[in-house]
Enzyme design. Structure first.
Site, PDB file in Angstrom:
ATOM      1  N   THR A  69     -39.933  20.155 -24.098  1.00 64.74           N
ATOM      2  CA  THR A  69     -40.190  19.105 -25.087  1.00 64.74           C
ATOM      3  C   THR A  69     -38.905  18.385 -25.494  1.00 64.74           C
ATOM      4  O   THR A  69     -38.876  17.154 -25.573  1.00 64.74           O
ATOM      5  CB  THR A  69     -40.820  19.746 -26.348  1.00 64.74           C
ATOM      6  OG1 THR A  69     -42.012  20.419 -25.952  1.00 64.74           O
ATOM      7  CG2 THR A  69     -41.142  18.693 -27.396  1.00 64.74           C
TER       8      THR A  69
ATOM      9  N   HIS B 265     -46.313  12.886 -22.081  1.00 66.09           N
ATOM     10  CA  HIS B 265     -47.108  13.902 -22.773  1.00 66.09           C
ATOM     11  C   HIS B 265     -47.979  14.591 -21.733  1.00 66.09           C
ATOM     12  O   HIS B 265     -48.393  13.979 -20.758  1.00 66.09           O
ATOM     13  CB  HIS B 265     -48.010  13.243 -23.826  1.00 66.09           C
ATOM     14  CG  HIS B 265     -49.097  14.152 -24.334  1.00 66.09           C
ATOM     15  ND1 HIS B 265     -48.893  15.040 -25.368  1.00 66.09           N
ATOM     16  CD2 HIS B 265     -50.374  14.331 -23.914  1.00 66.09           C
ATOM     17  CE1 HIS B 265     -50.013  15.729 -25.562  1.00 66.09           C
ATOM     18  NE2 HIS B 265     -50.925  15.320 -24.702  1.00 66.09           N
TER      19      HIS B 265
END
Ligand code: ADP
Ligand code: MG
Length: 189
Positions: free
Chosen positions: A103, A130
């Site tokens: 992330t 994402h």
């Protein structure tokens, strides 16, 4: 790499992928991420552009509403157009998350420099892509972005044909379509 349909064992799994506003804003970056999807043999079933309102962004990231970065990510995701994909692959969820990398971009640059985020991410928030993190979130997110796509129906009808390799890439639409007529139907005489 070639797909040898009759030797594929596992069912294809679906995942929801996004190219976030930081990447869609730059045509070369957008193209590079799209190419990574193709190079890694993901099957692109659907894709579309969209832009979120703040409200949609808040709803999508509601699970993070108590985090310090919530407001930041909500604003960022509503700041410009993005591109959504339904991707199919064996183990698509894990596979796509691996290709994206961690992330946090400032970590990804060291721990996974060749991942999409490691290579193209800008900041911990503006991190390019994402990916759904579980089968449940994949199902939920696919209906969020593509309410007309019938996941169960796809799995019971088209999944097998894609798994066996009866598809081609359509460069203008930038999706993989089933070949027609189906070679399976004419085999065996
Ligand atoms: P992922 O997108 O890898 O599933 P999360 O679901 O934890 O990560 O977070 C959602 C999004 O919120 C991230 O993709 C990123 O844009 C942003 N974000 C997460 N953690 C941070 C952080 N520590 N600092 C800034 N932004 C963050
Ligand atoms: Mg997440």
């Amino acid at each position: 790499m070639q797909r040898h349909g009759l030797h594929s064992k596992s069912l294809l799994q679906l995942t929801l992928a996004l190219i976030k506003p930081d990447a869609v804003a730059h045509p070369l970056i957008l193209q590079a991420v799209h190419q990574r999807i193709l190079d890694n043999n993901f099957i692109i079933l659907m894709r579309k552009y969209l832009k979120w309102s703040q409200e949609e962004s808040r709803r999508f990231y509601a699970e993070h509403s108590d985090k310090f970065f919530y407001q930041r990510v909500v604003q960022f995701m509503a700041s410009g157009p993005m591109r959504a994909y339904i991707l199919a692959h064996e183990d698509a969820i894990t596979h796509w998350r691996q290709l994206m990398g961690p992330t946090r971009v400032f970590r990804a640059r060291y721990s996974a420099p060749l991942s999409i985020r490691g290579e193209l991410g800008l900041t911990d928030t503006r991190n390019t892509t994402h990916g759904s993190d579980s089968p449940e979130s994949a199902a939920r997110e696919i209906s969020f972005f593509f309410p007309d796509f019938q996941q169960q129906r796809w799995l019971s009808s088209e999944e097998k044909l894609y798994r066996q390799g009866h598809y081609y890439y359509h460069p203008e639409q930038q999706v993989h379509l089933l070949r027609d007529p189906q070679p399976l139907l004419v085999r065996g005489h």
